[in-house]
Design a protein around this motif. Structure first.
Motif, PDB file in Angstrom:
ATOM      1  N   TYR A 150       7.710  11.302   5.138  1.00  0.00           N
ATOM      2  CA  TYR A 150       7.465  11.160   3.625  1.00  0.00           C
ATOM      3  C   TYR A 150       6.636  10.045   3.081  1.00  0.00           C
ATOM      4  N   HIS A 151       6.849   8.998   3.634  1.00  0.00           N
ATOM      5  CA  HIS A 151       5.903   7.760   3.046  1.00  0.00           C
ATOM      6  C   HIS A 151       4.557   8.000   3.871  1.00  0.00           C
ATOM      7  N   GLU A 152       4.426   8.614   5.107  1.00  0.00           N
ATOM      8  CA  GLU A 152       3.034   8.969   5.715  1.00  0.00           C
ATOM      9  C   GLU A 152       2.133   9.789   4.494  1.00  0.00           C
ATOM     10  N   PHE A 153       2.922  10.915   4.178  1.00  0.00           N
ATOM     11  CA  PHE A 153       2.676  11.828   3.224  1.00  0.00           C
ATOM     12  C   PHE A 153       2.162  11.246   1.867  1.00  0.00           C
ATOM     13  N   GLN A 154       3.161  10.150   1.615  1.00  0.00           N
ATOM     14  CA  GLN A 154       2.743   9.593   0.262  1.00  0.00           C
ATOM     15  C   GLN A 154       1.351   8.550   0.225  1.00  0.00           C
ATOM     16  N   VAL A 155       1.234   8.112   1.544  1.00  0.00           N
ATOM     17  CA  VAL A 155       0.093   7.442   1.716  1.00  0.00           C
ATOM     18  C   VAL A 155      -1.260   8.072   1.724  1.00  0.00           C
ATOM     19  N   LEU A 156      -0.852   9.350   2.451  1.00  0.00           N
ATOM     20  CA  LEU A 156      -1.891  10.364   2.467  1.00  0.00           C
ATOM     21  C   LEU A 156      -2.530  10.701   1.089  1.00  0.00           C
ATOM     22  N   TYR A 157      -1.572  11.172   0.177  1.00  0.00           N
ATOM     23  CA  TYR A 157      -1.975  11.627  -0.994  1.00  0.00           C
ATOM     24  C   TYR A 157      -1.998  10.466  -2.046  1.00  0.00           C
ATOM     25  N   GLY A 158      -1.699   9.343  -1.603  1.00  0.00           N
ATOM     26  CA  GLY A 158      -1.978   8.249  -2.633  1.00  0.00           C
ATOM     27  C   GLY A 158      -0.782   8.267  -3.518  1.00  0.00           C
ATOM     28  N   THR A 159       0.358   8.757  -3.396  1.00  0.00           N
ATOM     29  CA  THR A 159       1.528   8.772  -4.176  1.00  0.00           C
ATOM     30  C   THR A 159       2.411   7.758  -3.943  1.00  0.00           C
ATOM     31  N   ASP A 160       2.178   6.602  -3.220  1.00  0.00           N
ATOM     32  CA  ASP A 160       3.217   5.726  -2.816  1.00  0.00           C
ATOM     33  C   ASP A 160       3.134   4.533  -3.643  1.00  0.00           C
ATOM     34  N   VAL A 161       2.360   4.680  -4.749  1.00  0.00           N
ATOM     35  CA  VAL A 161       2.750   3.589  -5.813  1.00  0.00           C
ATOM     36  C   VAL A 161       3.255   4.165  -7.004  1.00  0.00           C
ATOM     37  N   SER A 162       3.993   3.566  -7.686  1.00  0.00           N
ATOM     38  CA  SER A 162       4.574   4.238  -8.913  1.00  0.00           C
ATOM     39  C   SER A 162       3.823   4.101 -10.376  1.00  0.00           C
ATOM     40  N   ASN A 163       2.754   3.145 -10.042  1.00  0.00           N
ATOM     41  CA  ASN A 163       1.827   2.743 -11.221  1.00  0.00           C
ATOM     42  C   ASN A 163       1.027   4.095 -11.554  1.00  0.00           C
ATOM     43  N   LYS A 164       0.957   4.381 -12.785  1.00  0.00           N
ATOM     44  CA  LYS A 164       0.369   5.893 -12.964  1.00  0.00           C
ATOM     45  C   LYS A 164      -1.178   5.559 -13.185  1.00  0.00           C
ATOM     46  N   PHE A 165      -1.499   4.309 -13.627  1.00  0.00           N
ATOM     47  CA  PHE A 165      -2.831   3.982 -13.734  1.00  0.00           C
ATOM     48  C   PHE A 165      -3.633   3.874 -12.404  1.00  0.00           C
ATOM     49  N   VAL A 166      -3.019   3.285 -11.521  1.00  0.00           N
ATOM     50  CA  VAL A 166      -3.580   3.052 -10.105  1.00  0.00           C
ATOM     51  C   VAL A 166      -3.661   4.530  -9.588  1.00  0.00           C
ATOM     52  N   ARG A 167      -2.714   5.307  -9.767  1.00  0.00           N
ATOM     53  CA  ARG A 167      -2.715   6.718  -9.273  1.00  0.00           C
ATOM     54  C   ARG A 167      -3.979   7.405  -9.834  1.00  0.00           C
ATOM     55  N   TYR A 168      -4.104   7.252 -11.150  1.00  0.00           N
ATOM     56  CA  TYR A 168      -5.118   8.140 -11.818  1.00  0.00           C
ATOM     57  C   TYR A 168      -6.784   7.272 -11.262  1.00  0.00           C
ATOM     58  N   LEU A 169      -6.757   6.025 -10.856  1.00  0.00           N
ATOM     59  CA  LEU A 169      -7.956   5.624 -10.425  1.00  0.00           C
ATOM     60  C   LEU A 169      -8.158   6.184  -9.263  1.00  0.00           C
ATOM     61  N   ARG A 170      -7.065   6.332  -8.206  1.00  0.00           N
ATOM     62  CA  ARG A 170      -7.397   6.970  -6.996  1.00  0.00           C
ATOM     63  C   ARG A 170      -7.602   8.436  -7.027  1.00  0.00           C
ATOM     64  N   TRP A 171      -7.405   9.167  -8.214  1.00  0.00           N
ATOM     65  CA  TRP A 171      -7.538  10.348  -8.176  1.00  0.00           C
ATOM     66  C   TRP A 171      -9.154  10.690  -8.366  1.00  0.00           C
ATOM     67  N   VAL A 172      -9.363   9.727  -9.365  1.00  0.00           N
ATOM     68  CA  VAL A 172     -10.806   9.721  -9.866  1.00  0.00           C
ATOM     69  C   VAL A 172     -11.769   9.393  -8.618  1.00  0.00           C
ATOM     70  N   GLY A 173     -11.189   8.349  -7.847  1.00  0.00           N
ATOM     71  CA  GLY A 173     -11.874   7.637  -6.697  1.00  0.00           C
ATOM     72  C   GLY A 173     -12.502   6.328  -6.733  1.00  0.00           C
ATOM     73  N   LEU A 174     -11.883   5.730  -7.862  1.00  0.00           N
ATOM     74  CA  LEU A 174     -12.320   4.252  -7.936  1.00  0.00           C
ATOM     75  C   LEU A 174     -11.695   3.242  -7.379  1.00  0.00           C
ATOM     76  N   ALA A 175     -10.168   3.638  -7.128  1.00  0.00           N
ATOM     77  CA  ALA A 175      -9.335   2.596  -6.396  1.00  0.00           C
ATOM     78  C   ALA A 175      -8.989   3.233  -5.074  1.00  0.00           C
TER      79      ALA A 175
END
Lengths: 664, 348
Positions: free
Chosen positions: B62-87
């Motif tokens: 589960y953790h591996e996949f979370q890292v792969l998809y970038g969902t291993d942090v609960s901070n929504k803002f960081v996730r957003y940046l990751r989704w856009v490709g800035l973090a």
């Protein structure tokens, strides 16, 4: 050039016409020597009456006939959909009726043929058509007799049946079985699911239990037939000695095979009857029923809505079951002491409780329709009870029913017959104005209720969008500067959102969340409102900007009029016309969008009708070719409403626009 | 001019940013966890392990996949940046929209960018065709109505066009299907080619077949566009005809044709041109219904099926596509406005 020619011709024509008219009708008014004009004429000719802008608008509007007609239609539609439901007390969104699927607009369901009226032997019906038998042995079929998309018409009675002297007849959901006086069994209607035929097509259908060969070839001993009854694609014949012949579609009647096994093993029956999905046999001793599975229809209660139920055995005690009759979902047992009891489910809506009979009064006969029972007592009283959704329990005044000796029940109709075999009264479902849809619910009722939903969604969405639009537009226009800048940028962002895709996505995502139906509908209104205010906001802003710079506003300011008074008394009246026009046009727009969303399945979810989702099933050729009424009426209502609203809005815009005077 | 365009583009990017945030928030409202589903699927391979071991293994995967998809942090803002490709993701790589990662479609088992190509081509083809056809009909019609204003023909057209734009697209489609397929039986009710594509080896025959299947959708879409457009052309033409320069031209004795087509039409063109661009974009959303009804493999059809099967990465990209189209449209309108109408100065 052509214009000149035209005018020349006209001149010639009018001159000639002038001669002719002067010859025959005397001098025209133009030729009459001038006389003094009356005051009235002078006033009319020279001095234009000064009217307020509002009056001008109203007057201009009523000068246009199309617009007035359109407005009348819109008002009528409003009243129709908002008052209409009050006259439909039995309407339910989730109502379905499997026995009334895909019925065309008709009112012939109770139209008993004239020849039969004086000579009724029996009447039977299971779904949308009824079959009647006269004492002379003639068979009559009436009602909606076309079977769905198959193209079979049950009313096409085979020649051999017309020529034969028929003794028994019964109607199923899509077939009719008749027994002639020579014992020959006739069947017509749909045949291939085991209803009647023994052809290869019928053999090819796995779940079909075909009619026994000896019956098919040689018929039955007609003198000893006790009862013939048809169910949902299945048929049973009970003989005097208790032998029961059954055949039909095993998918439609789940325990058909078990009763056949029981019968073949020597089991005898006193009576039998079909519900929608089962066949129920009363064992010969009258102590028990046989259904092939334990506890099926074994819990009985004394009334239709009685709360306590007990096992049939304990309820019976020493009494015996004399006969039984069944609607689609429940059974009525008649006991040998004349009392009745019920088993099975009753839908809790529009339920009419069985009557409480006076002492010494018992039911002499009980017949069953699709969802209701009609009983005749030994004192000549007739009672209908059970489900009353389609008005099948509205018994006529007692005077009409006096002298009734026999009663018959169609699926949703009732017929009373007197001692001379004359039909004296009939009551129940005549048919449907706009037909029924694929689930059997009345399209007319759904159009009325769906229209209410469509218009409510449109109206609330428009109110939301108008409120947002006015607030944003007024703020931006009145304050200007930075407020204007920010608000206009926000407006642009919302304007950049593509409407339909975004509404679809939002609606789909909201649909995944645990909201109730009402909340979901409200969300759809919100989505529509929040996505469609930008145009109005821009218009209002522009108007406010213009109005703010007017001299009279400056004058008002100079006179020290309060800002709020300026805003509401001086500026708002200038804006209100724009708002009204946009409101009207947006209302039609929101209705259309809601319909499109619902049509695509992202709007108001199914059991709730809207004009959009009622058209959802329409775009396949089966529906189009065979069930035209399922989309034509809804489409007409939707089209007329939106067209008329748009005409009203357009005319309003024309009338309010001072420039458009040239137009007239 | 250049400055203005740059300013508009910069502003466009801002709007895109805000909209992407809104979209991200909306999609995160949907309770779905891709890492969890995939981990669940993966863990079935370790059925034989004892329960405790399996649980720890599951956590690991589960953790591996979370890292792969970038969902291993609960901070929504960081996730957003990751989704856009800035973090960067936890393993240090950048993998967002800007890097060309548009997501993965469960429905098709492919990268979203791959499955979107074909539908987009179809949709753009249809829309261009419809635009040309509709303009070819509406402009002459609108001009004629304006010139013959108040006559019988104009009045009839007014009624017809009001009916045209008051009816929802799907209703027109249903009526057309009923008329052409059910009543006359000359056109196929849906699809893009004859089932099985029997003419695939013969290029021209195949093309003809596809064209045959395209007739009805194109007809419906063109018809739907007629109402609003004709009214618009008529209105702006009437406005242009009442201008003083027209009176002057007529006074000079110019032929009526020249007055209408050269003087008036040119003035009427300005609002029409701007409308055409915006309207071309609006058919993109209009074609959703058409593509769904006629089972055309276009953007609208794809959006519909993706929403139905909850294939949200596809939906997300489509949404961005629609927004981008609309923003581009606005930009083009503004620029074209400046080009066509010399009175509007865009480099303010």
């Amino acid at each position: 050039m052509s214009k000149q020619n035209g005018s020349k011709k006209k001149n010639v024509f009018s001159t000639v016409w002038g001669w002719i008219s002067r010859t025959f009708f005397g001098a025209s008014k133009a030729a009459v020597p001038e006389r003094e004009l009356t005051d009235e004429e002078i006033r009319r000719a020279d001095v234009e009456e000064i009217v307020s802008p509002l009056k001008q608008i109203v007057r201009g509007f009523f000068e246009r006939k199309t617009a007035v007609v359109a407005m009348c239609v819109v008002i009528f539609m409003f009243l129709f959909v908002f008052i209409g439901p009050l006259f439909m007390p039995h309407y339910r969104d989730s109502y379905t009726e499997v026995l009334q699927k895909n019925v065309a607009p008709t009112h012939s369901m109770m139209k008993v043929p004239k020849e039969l009226k004086k000579d009724v032997k029996t009447i039977d019906s299971f779904s949308t058509f009824s079959v009647g038998l006269s004492n002379a042995g003639k068979v009559y079929v009436w009602g909606f007799s076309k079977l769905g998309a198959t193209g079979i018409d049950v009313a096409d009675i085979p020649e051999e049946v017309k020529n034969a002297n028929i003794k028994y007849v019964a109607a199923g959901v899509d077939h009719i079985i008749a027994i002639g006086d020579d014992g020959k069994i006739y069947g017509w209607g749909a045949k291939n699911l085991g209803q009647y035929d023994r052809s290869d097509a019928a053999r090819g259908f796995e779940s079909a239990i075909l009619i026994p060969e000896e019956l098919f070839e040689n018929g039955v001993d007609v003198a000893h037939v006790k009862k013939l009854e048809c169910g949902y694609q299945c048929t049973g014949i009970l003989m005097d000695d208790g032998t029961l012949y059954l055949w039909g579609n095993l998918n439609a009647c789940a325990n058909l095979d078990r009763l056949i096994d029981f019968s073949e093993a020597g089991g005898k029956f006193r009576d039998f009857t079909f519900t929608l999905n089962y066949v129920i046999g009363i064992q010969e001793n009258g102590n028990d029923i046989y259904t092939g599975s334990r506890d099926l229809f074994n819990l009985v209660r004394s009334g239709v809505a009685a709360s306590t139920a007990e096992k049939l055995k304990t309820f019976l005690g020493t009494r015996k079951i004399a006969s039984c009759t069944a609607t689609a979902s429940n059974v009525c047992y008649v006991l040998d002491d004349g009392s009745i009891c019920f088993s099975g489910d009753f839908a809790p809506y529009a339920l009419v409780e069985a009557p409480r009979l006076a002492d010494g009064e018992i039911f002499t006969s009980i017949v069953s329709g699709g969802r209701h029972y009609t009983g005749l007592t030994n004192r000549g009283n007739v009672y209908s009870f059970g489900d009353n959704t389609l008005g099948q329990c509205k018994t006529p005044r007692t005077g009409k029913l006096s002298g009734t000796t026999r009663v018959f029940a169609g699926a949703f109709q009732n017929y009373a017959v007197d001692g001379n075999d004359d039909l004296t009264a009939k009551w129940g479902l005549r048919g449907y104005l706009f037909g029924t849809d694929g689930t059997g619910s009345d399209i007319f009722q759904r159009i009325v209720n769906g229209g209410r939903m469509t218009m409510t969604v449109g109206a609330i969405a428009v109110i939301i969008s108008t409120i947002i639009g006015i607030i944003v537009g007024c703020l931006a226009g009145y304050f200007g500067g930075k407020v204007d800048m920010v608000l206009m940028r926000v407006t642009e962002i919302f304007a950049a959102i593509p409407f339909l895709p975004f509404a679809m996505i939002l609606s789909a995502i909201m649909g995944r969340m645990p909201f109730s139906d009402n909340a979901r509908i409200f969300i759809i209104m919100m989505i529509l409102g929040v996505l469609s205010w930008t145009g109005l906001a821009r218009l209002v802003r522009g108007q406010v900007l213009v109005a703010r710079e007017n001299e009279y506003v400056t004058a008002a300011k100079a006179m020290g009029v309060k800002e709020s008074v300026i805003a509401f008394k001086h500026i708002l009246p200038n804006v209100i016309s724009v708002i009204i026009v946009t409101l009207t046009l947006d209302f039609a727009g929101c209705m259309l969008t809601e319909s499109s969303l619902s049509y695509l399945g992202f709007g108001v979810p199914y059991p709730r009708p809207t004009w959009g989702n009622m058209l959802n099933g329409a775009n396949n050729l089966t529906v189009m070719n065979n069930f035209w009424w399922q989309w034509v009426f809804t489409a007409i209502f939707l089209a007329i409403t939106t067209i008329c609203i748009n005409i009203v809005g357009d005319t309003l815009r024309d009338v309010m626009d001072p420039k458009s005077k040239i137009d007239r | 001019m250049l400055k203005y365009i740059l300013k508009r583009i910069g502003y466009m990017l801002l709007v895109l940013l805000i909209l992407s945030i809104i979209m991200f928030v909306i999609y995160n409202l949907v309770p779905s966890d891709r890492a969890y589903t995939e981990a669940k699927a993966e863990i079935t391979r370790y059925k034989n392990l004892p329960k405790e071991e399996r649980d720890t293994k599951f956590e690991e995967i589960y953790h591996e996949f979370q890292v792969l998809y970038g969902t291993d942090v609960s901070n929504k803002f960081v996730r957003y940046l990751r989704w856009v490709g800035l973090a960067p993701y936890s393993d240090g790589r950048l993998n967002g929209l800007l890097q060309g990662n548009f997501g993965y479609s469960y429905q098709y088992g492919k990268e979203v960018i791959e499955i979107i190509k074909d539908p987009m081509r179809n949709t753009i083809f249809i829309n261009i065709f419809v635009t040309i056809a509709a303009l070819g009909i509406t402009i002459p019609l609108g001009i004629r109505c304006a010139v013959k204003r108040g006559k019988m023909g104009d009045r009839t057209m007014q009624v017809v066009t009001i009916i045209g734009y008051s009816l929802p697209t799907f209703l027109i489609a249903i009526v057309f299907i009923w008329f052409f397929c059910s009543l006359l039986g000359v056109l196929p009710p849906s699809g893009m080619t004859t089932p099985g594509r029997p003419y695939a080896d013969n290029y021209w025959r195949d093309l003809l077949d596809r064209a045959y299947y395209m007739i009805l959708p194109l007809l419906v879409m063109t018809f739907c566009s007629l109402g609003g457009m004709t009214r618009y052309v008529r209105a702006s033409m009437i406005e242009a005809l009442s201008m003083d320069c027209i009176k002057t031209a007529r006074a000079k004795g110019l032929r009526e044709k020249i007055v209408i087509y050269s003087h008036a039409w040119r003035n009427a063109l300005i609002p029409v041109v701007t409308l055409v661009v915006g309207w071309f974009l609006s058919i993109f959303s209009g074609s959703i219904v058409i593509e769904q009804i006629f089972a055309i493999n276009g953007m609208g059809g794809l959006l519909y099926s993706s929403l139905r099967s909850q294939d949200y990465d596809v939906v997300m990209l489509m949404q961005m596509f629609y927004v981008l189209m609309s923003l581009l449209g606005n930009l083009i309108i503004d620029i074209v406005y400046g080009l066509v109408d010399p009175r509007v100065r865009v480099n303010k």
